[in-house]
Design an enzyme around this catalytic site. Structure first.
Site, PDB file in Angstrom:
ATOM      1  N   HIS A  46      24.626 111.565  53.721  1.00  0.00           N
ATOM      2  CA  HIS A  46      25.246 112.218  54.888  1.00  0.00           C
ATOM      3  C   HIS A  46      25.484 111.363  56.002  1.00  0.00           C
ATOM      4  CE1 HIS A  46      24.614 116.167  53.219  1.00  0.00           C
ATOM      5  NE2 HIS A  46      23.190 116.192  53.544  1.00  0.00           N
ATOM      6  N   LYS A  62      25.268 120.409  55.114  1.00  0.00           N
ATOM      7  CA  LYS A  62      25.477 121.893  54.947  1.00  0.00           C
ATOM      8  C   LYS A  62      26.783 122.267  55.010  1.00  0.00           C
ATOM      9  CE  LYS A  62      22.649 123.781  54.366  1.00  0.00           C
ATOM     10  NZ  LYS A  62      21.796 124.023  52.970  1.00  0.00           N
ATOM     11  N   ARG A 115      22.071 129.644  50.447  1.00  0.00           N
ATOM     12  CA  ARG A 115      21.942 131.028  51.350  1.00  0.00           C
ATOM     13  C   ARG A 115      22.821 132.089  51.150  1.00  0.00           C
ATOM     14  NH1 ARG A 115      22.658 132.777  56.507  1.00  0.00           N
ATOM     15  NH2 ARG A 115      24.027 130.638  56.860  1.00  0.00           N
ATOM     16  N   SER A 126      24.667 127.334  59.016  1.00  0.00           N
ATOM     17  CA  SER A 126      23.975 126.893  57.971  1.00  0.00           C
ATOM     18  C   SER A 126      23.121 125.667  58.071  1.00  0.00           C
ATOM     19  CB  SER A 126      24.933 126.416  56.874  1.00  0.00           C
ATOM     20  OG  SER A 126      24.424 126.099  55.800  1.00  0.00           O
ATOM     21  N   TRP A 181      27.030 121.938  46.059  1.00  0.00           N
ATOM     22  CA  TRP A 181      28.150 122.289  45.325  1.00  0.00           C
ATOM     23  C   TRP A 181      28.916 121.448  44.952  1.00  0.00           C
ATOM     24  CZ3 TRP A 181      32.379 126.140  47.614  1.00  0.00           C
ATOM     25  CH2 TRP A 181      32.715 126.802  46.513  1.00  0.00           C
TER      26      TRP A 181
END
Length: 324
Positions: free
Chosen positions: A137, A61, A290, A169, A66
């Site tokens: 991650h 997050k 979000r 987030s 992106w």
């Protein structure tokens, strides 16, 4: 300053953040991961890395999706037609299958054919054609051995975000996708105490930050991308040995704007949210992409939690001149 309790956190984690797909947690080289990691540990350790791989690494997050979409398009000469293919197929999540054990679900629903990228994400990634685009991650110390030793030199893009917005987030993500049933206050305590998957956040960021001179790596900050997306695009293009015209940068900037990402079915992961809500019996409403706000923590975090975040951030990051 009020000291945050930690003596009850293991019980909270067990009660509020386990289910039939996530039965427990383990510590591996100081990092918290689902116990299912143990099934994949050797495969990940010995994964055959290629020098032309492109890895996007991050704590959860922090702007990962992106960044993936930006990197894929830059590396593929703004192939927006190709970008209509789901991001998880173009840019697979390397260790996705350690986060959830779908075996119980497939036993109950043998008619459901799950994609290989869900059932065995490492195998799916291994078989991708070169150049492979890989998201992870995993902390640096748990990446495949060939990356850690420098035997292979893939391009690595690491994206980081300030810890307070990251925590907020991550909370919403864990509610709608991973089945967290507890409250926000306890989630912050779990985050600060390194009880959530991939924590410690601070060690995760620092381990990559300290290796920026030895790895073939580009470091990006989420806040910089928000403030100057064209600059982030140009910096990424230079790192990937691509040249973009001003017009191309403008087109890609429009493609990557928050409103565009939120309505793009190839990247907004609405299918993942829907699937995991069904399998984890999640009733909380929300979306994968979000708000994207910088500074949301000012509205959401109580003073004592802000103080603890600030204390840890100063203590851990200041010696390395890392700030947000």
């Amino acid at each position: 300053m009020t000291t945050l309790r930690t003596d009850d956190l293991d019980q909270i984690l067990q009660d509020q953040f386990t289910n039939e797909f996530r039965i427990g947690y383990t510590k591996v080289r100081g990092f918290c991961l689902p116990t299912r990691y143990e099934v994949f540990a050797d495969v990940i350790e010995n994964f055959e890395v290629k020098n032309d791989d492109i890895w996007v690494c991050s704590f959860p997050k922090t702007g990962t999706t992106w960044t993936q979409e930006m990197i894929w398009n830059v590396a593929n000469n703004l192939d927006f037609e190709g970008a209509k293919v789901h991001l998880s197929e173009r840019f697979p999540f390397f260790e996705y299958s350690i986060l959830f054990d779908y075996l119980p679900y497939t036993k109950i629903h043998p008619e459901v054919q799950l994609p290989l990228s869900t059932v065995d994400s490492v195998e799916y990634t291994k078989n991708k054609a070169s150049p492979r685009f890989i998201k992870t991650h995993l902390p640096f110390d748990l990446l495949p051995r060939q990356i850690r030793t420098g035997e292979k030199k893939p391009k690595i893009i690491y994206v980081a975000r300030n810890p307070k917005d990251t925590c907020i987030s991550y909370f919403h993500h864990c509610q709608i996708i991973e089945g967290y049933r507890g409250n926000f206050s306890d989630f912050c305590r779990l985050f600060l105490a390194d009880k959530l998957s991939y924590t410690s956040y601070w060690d995760h960021v620092l381990d990559f930050w300290k290796k920026q001179t030895t790895l073939n790596m580009l470091l990006l900050k989420y806040e910089y991308m928000i403030a100057d997306l064209p600059g982030a695009i140009r910096k990424s293009a230079a790192f990937l040995d691509r040249t973009l015209t001003d017009a191309q940068v403008k087109v890609l900037e429009e493609h990557l704007k928050f409103a565009s990402m939120k309505k793009n079915p190839a990247v907004n992961h609405e299918d993942v949210v829907r699937r995991n809500k069904e399998r984890n019996k999640i009733t909380v409403e929300g979306s994968f992409i979000r708000s994207g706000k910088v500074g949301e923590w000012k509205e959401r975090l109580p003073d004592n939690v802000i103080q603890e975040f600030d204390r840890l951030t100063k203590e851990r990051f200041s010696p390395y001149h890392l700030n947000f």
